[in-house]
Design an enzyme around this catalytic site. Structure first.
Site, PDB file in Angstrom:
ATOM      1  N   LYS A 173     -51.896  -1.381 114.749  1.00 31.29           N
ATOM      2  CA  LYS A 173     -52.305  -1.075 116.124  1.00 31.29           C
ATOM      3  C   LYS A 173     -53.818  -1.278 116.287  1.00 31.29           C
ATOM      4  O   LYS A 173     -54.283  -1.784 117.312  1.00 31.29           O
ATOM      5  CB  LYS A 173     -51.919   0.370 116.482  1.00 31.29           C
ATOM      6  CG  LYS A 173     -52.358   0.826 117.855  1.00 31.29           C
ATOM      7  CD  LYS A 173     -51.706   0.087 119.021  1.00 31.29           C
ATOM      8  CE  LYS A 173     -52.266   0.554 120.362  1.00 31.29           C
ATOM      9  NZ  LYS A 173     -51.686  -0.110 121.512  1.00 31.29           N
ATOM     10  N   LYS A 241     -61.743   5.180 122.577  1.00 31.40           N
ATOM     11  CA  LYS A 241     -61.226   5.952 121.432  1.00 31.40           C
ATOM     12  C   LYS A 241     -60.712   5.003 120.345  1.00 31.40           C
ATOM     13  O   LYS A 241     -61.033   5.152 119.165  1.00 31.40           O
ATOM     14  CB  LYS A 241     -60.082   6.857 121.919  1.00 31.40           C
ATOM     15  CG  LYS A 241     -59.199   7.408 120.828  1.00 31.40           C
ATOM     16  CD  LYS A 241     -57.802   7.791 121.356  1.00 31.40           C
ATOM     17  CE  LYS A 241     -56.964   6.613 121.759  1.00 31.40           C
ATOM     18  NZ  LYS A 241     -55.546   6.681 121.607  1.00 31.40           N
TER      19      LYS A 241
END
Ligand code: NAD
Length: 304
Positions: A173, A241
């Site tokens: 990811k 983030k």
């Protein structure tokens, strides 16, 4: 065969449509979120409300979390009234949030001591992928746990891949988020340059979409960007983030990520400008400010 009870925690942009697919597939669902309104909405569609992760865990055979960030997953999984206080041995747990690979491994190891079978299973495909159940799901964990979870993942996504041991899903990811962020900034720089040089961004988008520069980012978000539509989608503060996770992971493994570092700073500027709740494509507004131009389509209409 009776369907396993699925506990679902985190019913936001992604989690809510995902929970909806599981309900429609006939799974008994028990749901929790700190936002009680969204819990009530899913309960009205057939889910059962719970008031803590512990309560979810005690009632579930399978648990899915779809939360913002690493501290949220750690708190929900391992904190007071967390999953760890309610789980039974043999429970399958897939965290589908995007979090730090190190935290995914810590959560998996800690819950494994209680006999929980953990997978990290972050997703790509965005809100559209969640709504259409076409997510790409990248999984870290054992082959057996992956296979046990597969029928449920298949209700949520199309490309479902075991990437390696616990943490490997989050590593993949992170790789995904590098490529998406760089794609967005590439599209943004192209549109801003063209706009300042006097070409309609709608024309640029159309031409680039038909050639080697075509990308999923431009296909899905380009038309909205040139209309100035930055309703999320994927919130900019979440991509920031993820960029922090990526840079930390690069540091952990000794991998310099020079271009990602630069893109990280553009996102930092976007958040400083108070635009963290907008879609991540709003990073174009940072480049627009630098260039003193807005890359908006000349006509109000979107060109085909
Ligand atoms: P969101 O903010 O829309 O949803 C998160 C939900 O979690 C909210 O409803 C919030 O109330 C709930 N929550 C937060 N802390 C909680 C806690 N302690 N206990 C219970 N509930 C809690 O976020 P989202 O866009 O759905 O993203 C979720 C995750 O999926 C993030 O990690 C994100 O990076 C990832 N992701 C998002 C997208 C996207 O396009 N939105 C795409 C891929 C991956």
């Amino acid at each position: 065969m009776t369907q396993p009870v699925i506990g679902f925690i985190g019913l936001g942009i992604m989690g809510r449509p995902m929970a909806g697919h599981l309900l429609r597939a006939g799974y008994p669902l028990i749901v929790h979120d700190v936002n009680r309104q969204t819990v009530a909405a899913v309960a009205a569609a057939g889910g059962r409300e719970a008031f803590s992760p512990q309560e979810v865990a005690a009632a579930s055979d399978v648990i899915i979390t779809m939360l913002p960030d690493s501290p949220d997953v750690e708190a929900v999984a391992l904190g007071p009234a967390g999953l760890i206080e309610g789980v039974r041995p043999g429970t399958l747990y897939a965290d589908m949030s995007t979090i730090a690979p190190t935290v995914a491994v810590k959560v998996a190891r800690t819950l494994a001591e209680k006999g929980v079978r953990c997978l990290d299973a972050p997703v790509s495909g965005g809100e559209v992928g969640a709504i259409n159940a076409t997510l790409s799901i990248m999984v870290g964990g054992s082959q057996a746990d992956f296979e046990a979870m597969l029928p449920i993942f298949e209700k949520l996504g199309k490309t479902i891949t075991l990437c390696g041991a616990n943490g490997a899903g989050q590593i993949v990811k992170a790789c995904n988020q590098i490529q998406v962020a760089l794609n967005i900034v590439g599209m943004a720089e192209a549109l801003v340059l063209g706009a300042k040089a006097g070409v309609d961004p709608a024309i640029i988008h159309k031409v680039l979409s038909g050639g080697y520069a075509q990308s999923r980012v431009a296909d899905v978000r380009g038309p909205k960007v040139i209309q100035g539509d930055f309703k999320p989608g994927f919130k900019a503060r979440f991509h920031f983030k993820d960029l922090n996770i990526i840079l930390k992971t690069g540091n952990d493994y000794g991998v310099p990520l020079p271009v990602t570092s630069l893109v990280h700073e553009l996102f930092a500027a976007l958040l400083v400008a108070g635009k963290g709740e907008l879609d991540h494509t709003a990073v174009i507004t940072v480049l627009e400010t630098l260039a003193g131009v807005e890359a908006r389509a000349a006509s109000g209409e979107q060109r085909a």
